[in-house]
Design an enzyme around this catalytic site. Structure first.
Site, PDB file in Angstrom:
ATOM      1  N   ARG A  36       0.819  -1.222   0.000  1.00 59.44           N
ATOM      2  CA  ARG A  36       0.000   0.000   0.000  1.00 59.44           C
ATOM      3  C   ARG A  36       0.851   1.270   0.000  1.00 59.44           C
ATOM      4  NH1 ARG A  36      -4.975  -1.657   4.033  1.00 59.44           N
ATOM      5  NH2 ARG A  36      -6.321  -2.439   2.388  1.00 59.44           N
ATOM      6  N   LYS A 206     -18.161 -16.501   4.023  1.00 61.94           N
ATOM      7  CA  LYS A 206     -19.584 -16.243   4.245  1.00 61.94           C
ATOM      8  C   LYS A 206     -20.356 -15.834   3.007  1.00 61.94           C
ATOM      9  CE  LYS A 206     -20.082 -14.860   8.995  1.00 61.94           C
ATOM     10  NZ  LYS A 206     -20.378 -13.706   9.832  1.00 61.94           N
ATOM     11  N   GLY A 362      -7.600  -7.876   0.054  1.00 59.81           N
ATOM     12  CA  GLY A 362      -7.813  -8.788   1.177  1.00 59.81           C
ATOM     13  C   GLY A 362      -7.249 -10.173   0.937  1.00 59.81           C
ATOM     14  N   GLY A 385     -12.713  -4.232   0.799  1.00 61.57           N
ATOM     15  CA  GLY A 385     -14.083  -3.783   1.057  1.00 61.57           C
ATOM     16  C   GLY A 385     -14.545  -2.745   0.052  1.00 61.57           C
TER      17      GLY A 385
HETATM   18  P1  AMP Z   1     -13.880 -13.871   3.406  1.00 60.86           P
HETATM   19  O1  AMP Z   1     -13.314 -12.846   4.349  1.00 60.86           O
HETATM   20  O2  AMP Z   1     -15.345 -14.107   3.564  1.00 60.86           O
HETATM   21  O3  AMP Z   1     -13.449 -13.633   1.976  1.00 60.86           O
HETATM   22  O4  AMP Z   1     -13.255 -15.238   3.864  1.00 60.86           O
HETATM   23  C1  AMP Z   1     -11.901 -15.539   3.752  1.00 60.86           C
HETATM   24  C2  AMP Z   1     -11.610 -16.688   4.651  1.00 60.86           C
HETATM   25  O5  AMP Z   1     -12.437 -17.765   4.294  1.00 60.86           O
HETATM   26  C3  AMP Z   1     -10.201 -17.192   4.560  1.00 60.86           C
HETATM   27  O6  AMP Z   1      -9.530 -16.889   5.751  1.00 60.86           O
HETATM   28  C4  AMP Z   1     -10.349 -18.689   4.368  1.00 60.86           C
HETATM   29  O7  AMP Z   1      -9.533 -19.439   5.213  1.00 60.86           O
HETATM   30  C5  AMP Z   1     -11.796 -18.929   4.708  1.00 60.86           C
HETATM   31  N1  AMP Z   1     -12.348 -20.116   4.022  1.00 60.86           N
HETATM   32  C6  AMP Z   1     -12.290 -20.405   2.719  1.00 60.86           C
HETATM   33  N2  AMP Z   1     -12.861 -21.587   2.470  1.00 60.86           N
HETATM   34  C7  AMP Z   1     -13.304 -22.078   3.636  1.00 60.86           C
HETATM   35  C8  AMP Z   1     -13.961 -23.269   4.027  1.00 60.86           C
HETATM   36  N3  AMP Z   1     -14.291 -24.193   3.136  1.00 60.86           N
HETATM   37  N4  AMP Z   1     -14.268 -23.431   5.336  1.00 60.86           N
HETATM   38  C9  AMP Z   1     -13.927 -22.474   6.229  1.00 60.86           C
HETATM   39  N5  AMP Z   1     -13.303 -21.343   5.928  1.00 60.86           N
HETATM   40  C10 AMP Z   1     -12.980 -21.127   4.644  1.00 60.86           C
END
Ligand code: AMP
Length: 404
Positions: A36, A206, A362, A385
């Site tokens: 950054r 999520k 991210g 974000g």
């Molecule tokens: P996000 O912030 O929603 O983009 O989520 C990113 C995070 O999702 C990362 O730290 C990954 O380790 C986690 N992640 C990806 N796939 C899975 C999974 N199948 N089960 C649990 N966590 C996951």
């Protein structure tokens, strides 16, 4: 677009909102990724080369949310002094530091700044007024400069004092720095001029965080790949057994609606057909590959399986525009990195073949860097974000404030 190229900075003091919110090593407080800071160097150099001076302002972490046990600010962890040596090194000029972002000291230092000089202000978020978008706080900061430059894409989705509110004090003298200009141009290119086929790769933990972007993307893409933890809510909605994989029960209906919407628009929505499952959320857990129609009780999907990885890779490689947000699995653990790695390699190959690839910030940016592929994609966004909100179709306050 009102970019920095439309202004001559000779003899001007530029008040530049930068994004020096870099990750620090918890123990040594050394910067672990300086991307950054590096990104904004061309903006600062252009101002200095024209005979202007720079007052740099930024936040670092969330000092008011992460107070010490005694209720005071943890200055050591959140001071922008932690970035000072790196800023000096990258700019190759002396950089002064004001130990409070407002007050007499900062005002005097800004006033005395000469052509070619740089002043870095202490963390804006030491004041609650920053995140509140307080107008009188913004007015105090505004006094330091003749021109306001916003180059902090990472906070462009926030209507904070230094990212948006301040712009009103510079009605005729405000512009985007190069980082902002590049981020906006790349996002616009993907949204409005995507060469086809256009594939969006989404993943991460999520569904609820990504619903708006999924809905918006369905109107634009040819292929929508859904991997990572969020895929299991879709699989559950389809009636599959997903064991103890991540699932948001309250989103099952929405997943079905999204799938219907994709079908009615002729968009191919791709879900993984198999998974690498584990008996615990750990790199030491027992792992096996299994079909996604039946993940047994006690097992959780932590990565897409080899069939899904090959299938997704083939779709990615045949694409001309790629937008990636969210990993395909728990890529931070070596046993579950393969899906994300295979996707990253496919994105790099597609890019080599002429596709335009935009990597959301991210975790996706971290994944591409982990596999050493950041130079083999078209652009890695500096704002997770902010980029997501851009693709959700929202107006970002930091962008609107300059355009107004
Ligand atoms: P996000 O912030 O929603 O983009 O989520 C990113 C995070 O999702 C990362 O730290 C990954 O380790 C986690 N992640 C990806 N796939 C899975 C999974 N199948 N089960 C649990 N966590 C996951």
């Amino acid at each position: 677009m009102k970019t920095i190229d439309t202004i001559n900075f000779s003899g001007k003091r530029a008040l530049v909102r930068v994004d020096f919110n870099v990750p620090l090593d918890k123990k040594t407080l050394e910067i672990t990724d300086d991307a950054r800071i590096r990104a904004t160097v061309p903006t600062i150099k252009k101002i200095l080369a024209e005979g202007g001076s720079c007052i740099l302002m930024s936040h670092l972490g969330r000092p008011l949310k992460k107070l010490k046990e005694d209720g005071t600010i943890d200055v050591e962890k959140h001071t922008l002094r932690n970035t000072l040596a790196k800023v000096k090194e990258l700019l190759n000029v002396p950089v002064k530091f004001a130990s409070d972002c407002i007050g007499d000291e900062a005002a005097a230092m800004a006033k005395e700044l000469k052509s070619g000089e740089v002043l870095l202000l202490e963390n804006l978020r030491f004041y609650k007024e920053e995140e509140k978008g307080d107008e009188s706080f913004a007015a105090k900061l505004a006094k330091y400069g003749d021109v306001y430059v916003n180059d902090a894409f990472g906070t462009a989705h926030r209507a904070h004092a230094s990212t948006a509110i301040i712009a009103k004090f510079f009605p005729e003298a405000k512009c985007f720095g190069y980082v902002m200009a590049k981020e906006i141009a790349n996002a616009e290119k993907v949204i409005h001029q995507a060469a086809r086929p256009f594939t969006a790769i989404t993943g991460g933990a999520k569904v609820s965080d990504k619903l708006l972007i999924l809905e918006n993307l369905i109107d634009k893409v040819d292929n929508l790949i859904i991997g990572g933890g969020m895929a299991y809510t879709f699989l559950k909605a389809m009636g599959y057994e997903i064991g103890s994989s991540l699932c948001e029960e309250d989103r099952l209906e929405l997943c079905l609606e999204l799938m219907k919407k994709a079908e009615s628009k002729g968009v191919k929505l791709l879900l993984p057909e198999d998974s690498v499952v584990a008996d615990a959320f750990s790199n030491e857990a027992t792992v096996k590959v299994c079909d996604n129609k039946l993940i047994e009780k006690g097992w959780m999907g932590l990565d897409i399986g080899p069939k899904a990885a090959a299938h997704f890779a083939a779709v990615i490689k045949a694409s001309k525009t790629i937008l990636w947000n969210g990993p395909m699995g728990v890529f931070e653990m070596s046993n579950f990195e393969n899906g994300t790695k295979t996707a990253a390699i496919a994105v790099a190959e597609a890019t080599k073949g002429g596709a335009f690839s935009l990597i959301g910030g991210g975790d996706s940016a971290a994944a591409v860097a982990q596999f050493g592929l950041e130079d083999q994609v078209s652009y890695v966004s500096t704002g997770g974000g902010a980029l997501l909100e851009y693709f959700e179709g929202k107006t970002l306050p930091g962008i609107e404030a300059i355009n107004a």
